[in-house]
Design an enzyme around this catalytic site. Structure first.
Site, PDB file in Angstrom:
ATOM      1  N   VAL A 101      52.798  -4.910  83.393  1.00 18.08           N
ATOM      2  CA  VAL A 101      51.782  -5.956  83.497  1.00 18.08           C
ATOM      3  C   VAL A 101      52.464  -7.283  83.803  1.00 18.08           C
ATOM      4  O   VAL A 101      53.395  -7.684  83.109  1.00 18.08           O
ATOM      5  CB  VAL A 101      50.960  -6.063  82.195  1.00 18.08           C
ATOM      6  CG1 VAL A 101      49.887  -7.140  82.328  1.00 18.08           C
ATOM      7  CG2 VAL A 101      50.332  -4.718  81.847  1.00 18.08           C
ATOM      8  N   LYS A 148      48.152  -5.370  86.669  1.00 17.28           N
ATOM      9  CA  LYS A 148      48.651  -4.161  86.029  1.00 17.28           C
ATOM     10  C   LYS A 148      49.070  -3.182  87.119  1.00 17.28           C
ATOM     11  O   LYS A 148      48.234  -2.607  87.808  1.00 17.28           O
ATOM     12  CB  LYS A 148      47.575  -3.537  85.136  1.00 17.28           C
ATOM     13  CG  LYS A 148      48.021  -2.276  84.406  1.00 17.28           C
ATOM     14  CD  LYS A 148      46.902  -1.738  83.530  1.00 17.28           C
ATOM     15  CE  LYS A 148      47.316  -0.473  82.798  1.00 17.28           C
ATOM     16  NZ  LYS A 148      46.212   0.051  81.950  1.00 17.28           N
ATOM     17  N   ASP A 183      41.799   4.237  72.874  1.00 14.15           N
ATOM     18  CA  ASP A 183      43.097   3.608  72.569  1.00 14.15           C
ATOM     19  C   ASP A 183      42.904   2.193  72.025  1.00 14.15           C
ATOM     20  O   ASP A 183      43.534   1.247  72.495  1.00 14.15           O
ATOM     21  CB  ASP A 183      43.968   3.581  73.824  1.00 14.15           C
ATOM     22  CG  ASP A 183      45.443   3.339  73.503  1.00 14.15           C
ATOM     23  OD1 ASP A 183      45.834   3.551  72.331  1.00 14.15           O
ATOM     24  OD2 ASP A 183      46.196   2.937  74.405  1.00 14.15           O
TER      25      ASP A 183
END
Length: 504
Positions: free
Chosen positions: A206, A220, A325
């Site tokens: 990133v 990203k 996540d």
């Protein structure tokens, strides 16, 4: 409404032609337009709705022939075209093989079809004119077709060579997203300089950048040599292209191209969040020792922001989305300290009819997905992705925010977890588990700097206990015992309303 599944507009007074844009609703299973005043032919564009199981266009004013593409609708179980002005030959393949599944009565000009329909035989018109082309005309037609194919081949080869020489064409996920080339991203990040590197993950790096001279962005870049990176890219694109929420990171565009070496290049571009990640605020590194601590009210606001984002993904999207996540490094803070959830590389889609049972949805997956410490226990046993898995991660995140302790801290071993630590301490009804920085900044001093009284202290402790209980209920080991995300959000808002009203 491109992902709508069931659409019933029957028995109205809708006029005009059937909109060709219905072809974009490729998820349709049930479509009923019967009992209206639709005219014209059945649009050829509807050939894209191959997932239809039920289609009713009866009692309209439709004309023209029955589209032959209905034969290819292998999922279709019922087709009703009755009482229109359709004409011509009825197809005989696919659903038209069995008259039990079709209804075409009331169309006086139809002919042919299977014998069971007992329709008149179609007349063969102008048969005398259907003669073979003379040899000369046939040769001209073949030669002309050859040159067309050759021209198309040359154009394709030229386009591919041009793309290889100038790999700057970005493929946007949607027309509303701007086109950004590899060369432009390279320039925006100072050739992906290490000085602009702000983070690295399992699927890529990133970078901070400046796009078009003034737009602060995060780029990203996917490491496509890493297993699962391409799948992660697709998951993130699919998740973010149609969702909008103030507490979700805003995707600007994507770049799918090749770099200057001819290698495949894929990147996602987001707005830059000026205050970094929640991880940096909860656990600052040595070179961030001067970073101010988050106050009690700031942490509560951030918790509510994150809960709002997850509740939106679970219950207010066209198809429920499992983030998979959720952790502090995937919660970013903008210039106003508004929290935004990011990183949808492991996201999964879930059919709304089976929200609590992901095993019934093809888009779900089994296996260990997420980050150690935040993964729901059932995932480690091979359980499928579920909404309650996200709830568990949120519960752990909430406990970490107010205790200042990571779930992977060395103190947690031999089955002892952050959840068990907080749950056990709560039995004493104290705030011993609270982040020490909160005790100094919030508990011992009032907003105006004066010493707070016993009543305020009690109210503050009650607020802490209430929040911790929400975290504990969300992170229960057994999924069915966990609090629903909507309830968690509601209770957190109640805590803020009750305790911040008294300037705590």
């Amino acid at each position: 409404m491109s992902q709508i599944v069931h659409l019933d507009l029957s028995d109205n007074k809708l006029t005009g032609e059937i909109p060709s844009t219905l072809s974009q609703c490729v998820m349709l299973v049930f479509l009923s337009l019967e009992g209206n005043l639709f005219e014209g032919s059945i649009p050829a564009s509807l050939r894209t709705l191959i997932g239809l199981e039920y289609l009713n266009l009866s009692r309209n004013r439709l004309s023209g022939k029955i589209p032959i593409y209905f034969e290819n609708f292998t999922m279709l179980k019922a087709l009703n075209l009755s009482f229109n002005n359709l004409e011509g030959e009825v197809p005989q393949a696919g659903i038209f093989r069995d008259m039990k599944h079709i209804s075409i009565i009331g169309n006086k000009e139809l002919c042919g079809g299977i014998q069971e329909l007992r329709l008149p035989t179609c007349k063969v018109r102008h048969t005398k004119k259907r003669r073979k082309l003379p040899k000369l005309k046939a040769s001209i037609a073949v030669t002309f077709s050859f040159f067309i194919v050759l021209t198309c081949f040359i154009v394709v080869v030229y386009w591919k060579r041009k793309l290889a020489m100038r790999p700057s064409a970005a493929l946007p996920t949607n027309e509303r997203f701007q086109k950004v080339s590899y060369a432009k991203l390279r320039q925006a990040t100072n050739e992906f300089s290490p000085s602009n590197l702000i983070g690295q993950g399992s699927h890529g790096s990133v970078y901070r950048g400046i796009l078009d001279g003034n737009q602060l962005v995060v780029v990203k870049v996917l490491n496509l040599r890493q297993k699962g990176a391409f799948k992660s890219f697709l998951a993130e694109c699919e998740s973010l292209r149609n969702i909008r929420h103030r507490n979700l990171v805003n995707i600007i565009t994507v770049c799918s191209s090749i770099d200057f070496t001819g290698a495949e290049f894929k990147a996602l571009i987001y707005d830059l969040m000026q205050n970094g990640s929640l991880e940096q605020w909860l656990h600052p590194s040595k070179n961030q020792s001067d970073m101010p601590k988050l106050s009690f009210s700031q942490r509560l606001d951030i918790a509510i922001d994150v809960a709002s984002a997850i509740e939106y993904l679970h219950h207010h999207c066209q198809m429920s989305i499992i983030h998979s996540d959720l952790k502090p490094s995937n919660v970013l803070l903008d210039h106003d300290m508004l929290a935004r959830v990011c990183d949808f590389g492991l996201a999964r889609f879930l059919c709304k009819s089976t929200n609590l049972d992901a095993s019934h949805c093809q888009a779900s997956s089994s296996g260990l997905k997420g980050t150690v410490g935040y993964i729901a226990p059932e995932y480690g046993l091979g359980g499928a992705s579920s909404l309650l898995g996200d709830v568990y991660s949120f519960g752990i995140l909430l406990l970490e925010m107010f205790t200042g302790i990571r779930p992977t801290d060395v103190m947690f071993k031999d089955g002892w977890t952050l959840h068990e630590f907080v749950k056990t301490t709560l039995l004493e009804g104290t705030v011993k588990i609270l982040d020490p920085s909160l005790l100094s900044s919030e508990h011992l001093a009032a907003i105006d700097g004066s010493q707070i009284g016993d009543v305020e202290k009690v109210r503050f402790e009650e607020g802490v206990v209430a929040i911790m209980r929400i975290g504990v209920l969300c992170s229960e080991e057994i999924p069915v015992e966990r609090m629903d995300m909507a309830n968690a959000l509601s209770e957190l808002r109640a805590v803020r309303e009750k305790f911040l009203r008294h300037s705590v």
